[in-house]
Enzyme design. Sequence first.
Site, short mmCIF file in Angstrom:
data_model
loop_
_atom_site.label_atom_id
_atom_site.label_comp_id
_atom_site.label_asym_id
_atom_site.label_seq_id
_atom_site.Cartn_x
_atom_site.Cartn_y
_atom_site.Cartn_z
N ASN A 9 0.95 -1.30 0.11
CA ASN A 9 0.00 -0.04 0.05
C ASN A 9 0.96 1.18 0.05
OD1 ASN A 9 -1.82 1.88 0.26
ND2 ASN A 9 -2.62 1.04 2.50
N LYS A 11 -0.06 4.31 0.13
CA LYS A 11 -0.71 5.42 0.92
C LYS A 11 -0.73 6.66 0.23
CE LYS A 11 -0.80 2.76 4.89
NZ LYS A 11 -0.65 2.56 6.55
N HIS A 93 -10.03 1.20 5.04
CA HIS A 93 -8.81 1.20 5.58
C HIS A 93 -9.08 2.17 7.01
CE1 HIS A 93 -4.65 1.95 6.52
NE2 HIS A 93 -4.35 0.92 5.49
N GLU A 141 -6.09 -5.19 10.73
CA GLU A 141 -5.09 -4.32 10.78
C GLU A 141 -5.47 -3.44 12.20
OE1 GLU A 141 -3.76 -1.52 7.56
OE2 GLU A 141 -3.47 -2.95 6.31
N SER A 200 4.88 1.17 5.24
CA SER A 200 6.05 1.95 5.46
C SER A 200 7.48 1.19 5.42
CB SER A 200 5.73 2.50 6.80
OG SER A 200 5.45 1.65 7.88
#
Length: 223
Positions: A9, A11, A93, A141, A200
Amino acid sequence: MVMAMILFNYKAYPEAIGKGALRLSRYLDEIGEEFGVKISVSPQYLDIPTIIRETRNLEVFSQHVDPVKGAYTGSVSPLSLKEAGVSGSLLNHSERKLKISSIKEGVLTLKDLGLTSIVCAEDELIASMISKLSPDFIAVEPPELIGTGISVSKAKPELLERTLQLKEFKIRILCGAGISSGEDVERAMEIGMDGVLVSSSFVKSKNPKEKALELIEAYSKFI
Ligand code: G3P
């Protein structure tokens, strides 16, 4: 239909926008090919067409979709995503939360268009509520671990174990939050997850190619 998934992802990280998005996607495309596994990415909307055009094996998912058509200025149209060639979309999300009614409409709209739905859930209670909507995937998550480098698969294995019963409803279960190493990926897959979501640790890595290699190699052992 995709059975297992490793999804990166992007983002709205500056490192993963425009040229950066293409560079990261090319790494993933090459490494996926090397290990013979399908890699999924979730970039910014405007980067979707370039990534689809310039890569060979990636599955591209939207980060969000609005289940609307017609006079809805500013919405992300499911049809525009389908036309662009995406495989499906994330929904709910924790950084883009939705009401349950919108999740329901989103799942139905994606299904009607033949697209895959990945609905995120913060915990097993929300996951169980979402399972009633029959999405293709539920991604567990816990928000407090997102972006921390502390992996959900190591910090909260019991949460993941509790969601495995949802597989009875033919829903595949993913997990994400803090996944940063091959070991974190392996732990998730050993617990019984159908895959992982990563952000990340890859996007912000000093050496994203090396990081992708580590994560994908670990995932490929279970595919
Ligand atoms: O969608 C995946 C994501 O929320 C996990 O983020 O940075 O903890 O890998 P991160």
